[in-house]
Design an enzyme around this catalytic site. Structure first.
Site, PDB file in Angstrom:
ATOM      1  N   GLY A   1       0.831  -1.205   0.000  1.00 60.97           N
ATOM      2  CA  GLY A   1       0.000   0.000   0.000  1.00 60.97           C
ATOM      3  C   GLY A   1       0.861   1.249   0.000  1.00 60.97           C
ATOM      4  O   GLY A   1       2.030   1.211  -0.409  1.00 60.97           O
TER       5      GLY A   1
ATOM      6  N   GLU B   1       3.990   6.693  -7.523  1.00 56.83           N
ATOM      7  CA  GLU B   1       4.167   6.498  -8.969  1.00 56.83           C
ATOM      8  C   GLU B   1       4.988   5.252  -9.303  1.00 56.83           C
ATOM      9  O   GLU B   1       4.821   4.665 -10.365  1.00 56.83           O
ATOM     10  CB  GLU B   1       4.829   7.731  -9.611  1.00 56.83           C
ATOM     11  CG  GLU B   1       3.853   8.866  -9.884  1.00 56.83           C
ATOM     12  CD  GLU B   1       2.694   8.476 -10.821  1.00 56.83           C
ATOM     13  OE1 GLU B   1       2.903   7.701 -11.770  1.00 56.83           O
ATOM     14  OE2 GLU B   1       1.576   8.953 -10.580  1.00 56.83           O
TER      15      GLU B   1
ATOM     16  N   HIS C   1       4.818   2.320  -7.757  1.00 51.07           N
ATOM     17  CA  HIS C   1       3.865   1.197  -7.797  1.00 51.07           C
ATOM     18  C   HIS C   1       2.981   1.305  -9.050  1.00 51.07           C
ATOM     19  O   HIS C   1       2.663   0.291  -9.680  1.00 51.07           O
ATOM     20  CB  HIS C   1       2.926   1.240  -6.591  1.00 51.07           C
ATOM     21  CG  HIS C   1       3.608   1.072  -5.265  1.00 51.07           C
ATOM     22  ND1 HIS C   1       3.727   2.091  -4.360  1.00 51.07           N
ATOM     23  CD2 HIS C   1       4.186  -0.015  -4.694  1.00 51.07           C
ATOM     24  CE1 HIS C   1       4.353   1.650  -3.280  1.00 51.07           C
ATOM     25  NE2 HIS C   1       4.653   0.383  -3.458  1.00 51.07           N
TER      26      HIS C   1
ATOM     27  N   GLY D   1       9.696  -3.713  -8.515  1.00 49.77           N
ATOM     28  CA  GLY D   1      10.544  -2.570  -8.884  1.00 49.77           C
ATOM     29  C   GLY D   1      12.006  -2.850  -8.587  1.00 49.77           C
ATOM     30  O   GLY D   1      12.341  -3.458  -7.565  1.00 49.77           O
TER      31      GLY D   1
ATOM     32  N   LYS E   1      14.059  -0.826  -7.622  1.00 49.28           N
ATOM     33  CA  LYS E   1      14.481  -0.053  -6.437  1.00 49.28           C
ATOM     34  C   LYS E   1      14.876  -1.021  -5.313  1.00 49.28           C
ATOM     35  O   LYS E   1      15.843  -0.789  -4.599  1.00 49.28           O
ATOM     36  CB  LYS E   1      13.318   0.845  -6.030  1.00 49.28           C
ATOM     37  CG  LYS E   1      13.285   1.285  -4.612  1.00 49.28           C
ATOM     38  CD  LYS E   1      13.954   2.605  -4.414  1.00 49.28           C
ATOM     39  CE  LYS E   1      13.814   3.059  -2.986  1.00 49.28           C
ATOM     40  NZ  LYS E   1      12.891   2.297  -2.179  1.00 49.28           N
TER      41      LYS E   1
ATOM     42  N   SER F   1       7.677   4.618  -0.347  1.00 48.04           N
ATOM     43  CA  SER F   1       6.581   4.955   0.566  1.00 48.04           C
ATOM     44  C   SER F   1       7.130   5.640   1.815  1.00 48.04           C
ATOM     45  O   SER F   1       6.406   6.338   2.515  1.00 48.04           O
ATOM     46  CB  SER F   1       5.818   3.694   0.968  1.00 48.04           C
ATOM     47  OG  SER F   1       5.358   3.057  -0.197  1.00 48.04           O
ATOM     48  N   ARG F   2       8.409   5.431   2.093  1.00 46.44           N
ATOM     49  CA  ARG F   2       8.995   6.020   3.313  1.00 46.44           C
ATOM     50  C   ARG F   2       9.414   7.477   3.110  1.00 46.44           C
ATOM     51  O   ARG F   2       9.762   8.142   4.080  1.00 46.44           O
ATOM     52  CB  ARG F   2      10.181   5.177   3.787  1.00 46.44           C
ATOM     53  CG  ARG F   2       9.735   3.798   4.273  1.00 46.44           C
ATOM     54  CD  ARG F   2      10.836   3.005   4.935  1.00 46.44           C
ATOM     55  NE  ARG F   2      10.305   1.883   5.679  1.00 46.44           N
ATOM     56  CZ  ARG F   2      10.277   0.615   5.239  1.00 46.44           C
ATOM     57  NH1 ARG F   2      10.761   0.311   4.059  1.00 46.44           N
ATOM     58  NH2 ARG F   2       9.761  -0.341   5.992  1.00 46.44           N
TER      59      ARG F   2
HETATM   60  O1  PAF Z   1       8.204  -4.451  -1.975  1.00 46.33           O
HETATM   61  C1  PAF Z   1       7.267  -4.496  -1.166  1.00 46.33           C
HETATM   62  O2  PAF Z   1       6.432  -3.603  -1.082  1.00 46.33           O
HETATM   63  C2  PAF Z   1       7.137  -5.696  -0.251  1.00 46.33           C
HETATM   64  O3  PAF Z   1       8.375  -6.159   0.150  1.00 46.33           O
HETATM   65  C3  PAF Z   1       6.302  -6.829  -0.869  1.00 46.33           C
HETATM   66  C4  PAF Z   1       6.972  -7.395  -2.111  1.00 46.33           C
HETATM   67  C5  PAF Z   1       4.915  -6.322  -1.225  1.00 46.33           C
HETATM   68  C6  PAF Z   1       6.159  -7.968   0.137  1.00 46.33           C
HETATM   69  O4  PAF Z   1       5.504  -7.555   1.287  1.00 46.33           O
END
Ligand code: PAF
Length: 285
Positions: free
Chosen positions: A31, A35, A37, A147, A149, A186-187
């Site tokens: 979640g 961009e 994701h 990604g 990243k 996200s951080r």
């Molecule tokens: O990259 C992430 O956001 C997480 O490590 C993942 C792949 C969703 C697993 O929880």
């Protein structure tokens, strides 16, 4: 557009999609979509008939002093963003569906999972590979999108898929950056205005490495010390690690080979926020 919470329903939809010969693309996320994701979703949209994204903040990949509690959560916002990028279904399971009482089966990619990120965050990759394995079992995608990243995560997941003969193709999508070069994460929302400016030091260090490499420098200790001095020039930054490794075993290299992909990766704290970034020279992971 549907948000699915229960595992049996997700499995039965996936089974139906497969029986209709639809190509399923899967984007696993925690979640807090950005961009980066959405780029994964867009790529999945191009390649697949049905796109499923998961939203699950996975406690097993957070250390005891990490940000599991404060990790940003807003499923309604995530769903809206994902649906605008053509995601067909969101799978958002509950914690005790993924980890029911008595849960005791974990997937570990030995060796690779203890290096770099794994050395700084013990147990992190065991949590990642376990949840990704379970999500892939539930969603049964033809393609899963990650990604670059999180380069080490990609390398481990590819290894898990190969070692366990899992029937899914892993698609790696390039890093998405802000205009000024900061890799999306996200951080990044945790950063104060000053830390946000200081965070550009990660990209600056990687750029320095690339410039030296393009100028012919192949000695890893020289490249590392040059990147380190870039990081140390930023008072708000504290280096966690900086490494030049191959991409198969994540072994530290003395010299950059001319014919093998080479991962330059680093993790840096800006106060309490830990950011990672990387570049790959001579190919891709
Ligand atoms: O990259 C992430 O956001 C997480 O490590 C993942 C792949 C969703 C697993 O929880």
């Amino acid at each position: 557009m549907e948000i699915i919470n229960r595992i049996p329903r997700m499995i039965s939809i996936a089974r139906e999609l497969r029986s209709e010969k639809r190509r399923i693309g899967f984007v696993p996320t925690m979640g807090a979509l950005h961009e980066g994701h959405l780029e994964l979703c867009a790529r999945a949209r191009e390649m697949c008939d049905t796109v499923i994204a998961s939203v699950f903040v996975n406690p097993a990949q957070f250390g005891p002093n990490e940000d599991f509690e404060k990790y940003p959560r807003d499923l309604a916002r995530d769903a809206e963003l994902a649906f605008t990028k053509g995601v067909d279904l969101i799978f958002a399971p509950a914690l005790d569906d993924i980890y029911p009482e008595g849960f005791s089966t974990y997937v570990t990619v030995e060796g690779l999972g203890d290096r770099l990120e794994g050395a700084s965050r013990p147990g992190h990759f065991r949590g990642v590979t376990t949840v990704v394995n379970k999500l892939l079992n539930i969603v049964s995608p033809h393609f899963a999108f990650f990604g670059r990243k999180d380069a080490q995560q990609v390398i481990l997941i590819k290894r898990m898929v190969r070692d366990l003969a899992m029937d899914v193709e892993i698609v790696v999508v390039p890093i998405v950056r802000e205009e000024d070069g900061l890799a999306l994460s996200s951080r990044n929302v945790y950063l104060s205005a000053d830390e946000r400016k200081a965070a550009l030091v990660l990209k600056r260090a990687l750029d320095r490495c690339r410039t030296l490499y393009n100028g012919g420098e192949r000695d890893c200790s020289k490249l590392i010390s040059s990147m380190r001095s870039v990081i140390e020039s930023e008072p708000l930054a504290r280096l966690d690690y900086l490494a030049i490794t191959d991409t198969a075993r994540l072994d530290a290299l003395d010299t950059i080979p001319f014919d093998q992909p080479t991962l330059i990766s680093l993790a840096v704290f800006l106060c309490d926020t830990r950011l990672i970034d990387n570049i790959v020279l001579n190919g891709e992971i």
